[in-house]
Design an enzyme around this catalytic site. Sequence first.
Site, mmCIF file in Angstrom:
data_model
loop_
_atom_site.group_PDB
_atom_site.id
_atom_site.type_symbol
_atom_site.label_atom_id
_atom_site.label_comp_id
_atom_site.label_asym_id
_atom_site.label_seq_id
_atom_site.Cartn_x
_atom_site.Cartn_y
_atom_site.Cartn_z
ATOM 1 N N ARG A 46 0.160 5.591 -1.638
ATOM 2 C CA ARG A 46 -0.251 6.684 -1.325
ATOM 3 C C ARG A 46 -0.540 6.644 0.320
ATOM 4 O O ARG A 46 -0.197 5.681 0.985
ATOM 5 C CB ARG A 46 -1.853 6.970 -1.856
ATOM 6 C CG ARG A 46 -2.704 5.790 -1.582
ATOM 7 C CD ARG A 46 -3.701 6.084 -2.682
ATOM 8 N NE ARG A 46 -4.907 5.226 -2.607
ATOM 9 C CZ ARG A 46 -6.039 5.358 -1.843
ATOM 10 N NH1 ARG A 46 -6.127 6.268 -0.953
ATOM 11 N NH2 ARG A 46 -7.023 4.317 -1.852
ATOM 12 N N SER B 157 -4.141 -0.764 14.076
ATOM 13 C CA SER B 157 -5.117 0.398 14.326
ATOM 14 C C SER B 157 -5.377 0.382 15.907
ATOM 15 O O SER B 157 -5.666 -0.690 16.481
ATOM 16 C CB SER B 157 -6.260 0.124 13.727
ATOM 17 O OG SER B 157 -7.415 1.147 14.103
ATOM 18 N N TYR C 214 -13.205 -4.482 10.706
ATOM 19 C CA TYR C 214 -11.924 -3.831 10.399
ATOM 20 C C TYR C 214 -11.149 -4.105 12.043
ATOM 21 O O TYR C 214 -9.939 -4.646 12.033
ATOM 22 C CB TYR C 214 -12.364 -2.403 10.391
ATOM 23 C CG TYR C 214 -10.973 -1.511 10.268
ATOM 24 C CD1 TYR C 214 -10.075 -1.719 9.118
ATOM 25 C CD2 TYR C 214 -10.698 -0.487 11.271
ATOM 26 C CE1 TYR C 214 -8.884 -0.776 8.996
ATOM 27 C CE2 TYR C 214 -9.666 0.087 11.291
ATOM 28 C CZ TYR C 214 -8.493 0.194 9.912
ATOM 29 O OH TYR C 214 -7.577 0.902 10.055
ATOM 30 N N ASP D 245 -1.699 -7.764 -5.119
ATOM 31 C CA ASP D 245 -3.017 -7.799 -4.209
ATOM 32 C C ASP D 245 -2.703 -8.954 -3.166
ATOM 33 O O ASP D 245 -2.570 -9.901 -3.237
ATOM 34 C CB ASP D 245 -4.160 -8.604 -5.071
ATOM 35 C CG ASP D 245 -5.282 -8.908 -4.377
ATOM 36 O OD1 ASP D 245 -5.445 -8.304 -2.923
ATOM 37 O OD2 ASP D 245 -6.395 -9.384 -4.845
ATOM 38 N N VAL D 246 -2.447 -7.838 -1.982
ATOM 39 C CA VAL D 246 -1.904 -8.722 -0.636
ATOM 40 C C VAL D 246 -2.891 -9.974 -0.198
ATOM 41 O O VAL D 246 -2.639 -10.530 0.375
ATOM 42 C CB VAL D 246 -1.758 -7.742 0.399
ATOM 43 C CG1 VAL D 246 -0.556 -6.811 0.115
ATOM 44 C CG2 VAL D 246 -3.098 -7.204 0.920
ATOM 45 N N LYS E 41 -7.855 -6.081 12.700
ATOM 46 C CA LYS E 41 -6.604 -5.263 13.478
ATOM 47 C C LYS E 41 -6.222 -5.904 14.658
ATOM 48 O O LYS E 41 -5.125 -5.957 15.073
ATOM 49 C CB LYS E 41 -6.733 -3.801 13.676
ATOM 50 C CG LYS E 41 -7.114 -2.962 12.328
ATOM 51 C CD LYS E 41 -5.709 -3.092 11.403
ATOM 52 C CE LYS E 41 -5.980 -2.139 10.212
ATOM 53 N NZ LYS E 41 -4.744 -2.062 9.398
ATOM 54 N N GLY F 96 0.779 -1.212 0.046
ATOM 55 C CA GLY F 96 -0.190 0.048 0.010
ATOM 56 C C GLY F 96 0.801 1.317 -0.073
ATOM 57 O O GLY F 96 0.494 2.351 0.643
ATOM 58 N N ASN G 189 1.468 -2.278 5.439
ATOM 59 C CA ASN G 189 0.573 -1.122 5.454
ATOM 60 C C ASN G 189 -0.761 -1.282 4.801
ATOM 61 O O ASN G 189 -1.543 -0.655 5.087
ATOM 62 C CB ASN G 189 1.312 -0.007 5.195
ATOM 63 C CG ASN G 189 0.647 1.201 4.880
ATOM 64 O OD1 ASN G 189 0.216 1.882 5.982
ATOM 65 N ND2 ASN G 189 0.395 1.455 3.649
HETATM 66 P P1 NDP Z 1 -5.156 4.640 2.485
HETATM 67 O O1 NDP Z 1 -6.598 4.016 1.893
HETATM 68 O O2 NDP Z 1 -4.803 6.015 1.982
HETATM 69 O O3 NDP Z 1 -3.940 3.711 1.551
HETATM 70 C C1 NDP Z 1 -4.073 2.081 1.767
HETATM 71 C C2 NDP Z 1 -3.368 1.634 0.790
HETATM 72 O O4 NDP Z 1 -3.499 0.095 0.778
HETATM 73 C C3 NDP Z 1 -3.864 2.127 -0.770
HETATM 74 O O5 NDP Z 1 -2.680 2.377 -1.577
HETATM 75 C C4 NDP Z 1 -4.522 0.716 -1.283
HETATM 76 O O6 NDP Z 1 -4.662 0.651 -2.620
HETATM 77 C C5 NDP Z 1 -3.668 -0.236 -0.657
HETATM 78 N N1 NDP Z 1 -4.444 -1.600 -0.594
HETATM 79 C C6 NDP Z 1 -5.790 -1.835 -0.524
HETATM 80 N N2 NDP Z 1 -6.119 -2.881 -0.641
HETATM 81 C C7 NDP Z 1 -4.796 -3.688 -1.063
HETATM 82 C C8 NDP Z 1 -4.714 -4.976 -1.564
HETATM 83 N N3 NDP Z 1 -5.511 -5.729 -1.611
HETATM 84 N N4 NDP Z 1 -3.320 -5.062 -2.081
HETATM 85 C C9 NDP Z 1 -2.394 -4.271 -2.214
HETATM 86 N N5 NDP Z 1 -2.696 -2.759 -1.736
HETATM 87 C C10 NDP Z 1 -3.835 -2.563 -1.168
HETATM 88 O O7 NDP Z 1 -5.114 4.305 3.846
HETATM 89 P P2 NDP Z 1 -4.162 4.879 5.063
HETATM 90 O O8 NDP Z 1 -2.906 5.205 4.340
HETATM 91 O O9 NDP Z 1 -5.059 5.801 5.778
HETATM 92 O O10 NDP Z 1 -3.780 3.705 5.844
HETATM 93 C C11 NDP Z 1 -2.789 2.602 5.708
HETATM 94 C C12 NDP Z 1 -2.855 1.618 6.833
HETATM 95 O O11 NDP Z 1 -2.954 2.462 8.168
HETATM 96 C C13 NDP Z 1 -4.105 0.736 6.725
HETATM 97 O O12 NDP Z 1 -3.537 -0.370 6.999
HETATM 98 C C14 NDP Z 1 -4.962 1.302 7.866
HETATM 99 O O13 NDP Z 1 -5.714 0.298 8.068
HETATM 100 C C15 NDP Z 1 -3.982 1.830 8.832
HETATM 101 N N6 NDP Z 1 -4.644 2.860 9.647
HETATM 102 C C16 NDP Z 1 -4.871 4.092 9.118
HETATM 103 C C17 NDP Z 1 -5.570 4.985 10.048
HETATM 104 C C18 NDP Z 1 -5.986 6.390 9.455
HETATM 105 O O14 NDP Z 1 -6.625 7.313 10.547
HETATM 106 N N7 NDP Z 1 -5.963 6.721 8.325
HETATM 107 C C19 NDP Z 1 -5.691 4.658 11.465
HETATM 108 C C20 NDP Z 1 -5.212 3.357 11.777
HETATM 109 C C21 NDP Z 1 -4.701 2.600 11.198
HETATM 110 P P3 NDP Z 1 -5.567 1.187 -3.474
HETATM 111 O O15 NDP Z 1 -5.824 2.754 -3.248
HETATM 112 O O16 NDP Z 1 -4.900 0.929 -4.895
HETATM 113 O O17 NDP Z 1 -7.046 0.410 -3.522
#
Ligand code: NDP
Length: 247
Positions: free
Chosen positions: A16, A142, A155, A63-64, A159, A13, A90
């Site tokens: 972004r 989380s 979710y 795709d994880v 976590k 991930g 992540n």
């Molecule tokens: P975003 O949604 O901004 O980014 C998540 C990334 O994971 C995206 O690039 C997405 O790709 C990728 N992703 C999703 N599904 C898959 C998959 N099957 N295979 C590969 N990549 C995948 O989220 P955040 O940056 O906010 O979150 C990052 C991590 O932090 C997550 O694990 C989230 O649960 C955790 N977190 C975030 C919090 C928050 O407040 N934002 C709080 C607590 C934990 P694509 O866009 O291409 O689908």
Amino acid sequence: MNRFNDKVVVVTGGCRGIGLSIVEKFANEGAKVYALDFKLPNEGEQFLTDNSLSDRVKTAQVDVSNLDSVTAAMEYVIKDAGRIDVLINNAGITRDNLLMRMSEAEFDSVINTNLKGSFLCIKAVTRQMMGQRSGRIINIGSIVGTIGNAGQTNYSSSKAGMIGLTKSAAKELASRNILVNLIAPGFVITAMTHQLTEEQKNFFLNNIPLKRGATPDDIANVAIFLAGEESSYITGQVIHVDGGLYM
Ligand code: NDP
């Protein structure tokens, strides 16, 4: 500083949000970083905020939640870089709904991406790290894995599961000098939290003792610490990075 010169870091991930911030921090410290993601930036599209780091960052699709996809992505990294020093799990998704309305598909997709995805990625790098007799694995969990959250049974279960995964993997891999820890962010300002309602956002902000949401960099700084020499006696831990929301 170039604390991670010649180190190979994989971030799922990584194109972004928090993942991108982690990618840029490590690249800034001299690491060779692989940003694996579901959707890659389009040809020519700039996804790094600092393009001077582009020589040190490569992207690959993954795709994880899919074993074959994870295996192929990690094999590509190992072939390309020759080693993996740090894995950061992540990638994560939310599919929020109240328990009574939540579909089986909403539950399964979140468990498969967040929990199973982390397991598959750990499994895919373990042989390489065991051979190296060193490695760092950092899972991004989380706060809701610890405290729960209405509307997020899928979710928070994923976590919470990642905490068990972290501790078991830490015990299993310690003898090979592979350290496994989990960062538990609270409220981080990214695309994921833009989906929250104003009421939900205000709830978090009013209850955070430090009175602000985290930036992705707040999380990335702790990932740098957990991957570095200064944390070489820390494994199996949950590090809450949440402005004091959980204590
Ligand atoms: P975003 O949604 O901004 O980014 C998540 C990334 O994971 C995206 O690039 C997405 O790709 C990728 N992703 C999703 N599904 C898959 C998959 N099957 N295979 C590969 N990549 C995948 O989220 P955040 O940056 O906010 O979150 C990052 C991590 O932090 C997550 O694990 C989230 O649960 C955790 N977190 C975030 C919090 C928050 O407040 N934002 C709080 C607590 C934990 P694509 O866009 O291409 O689908």
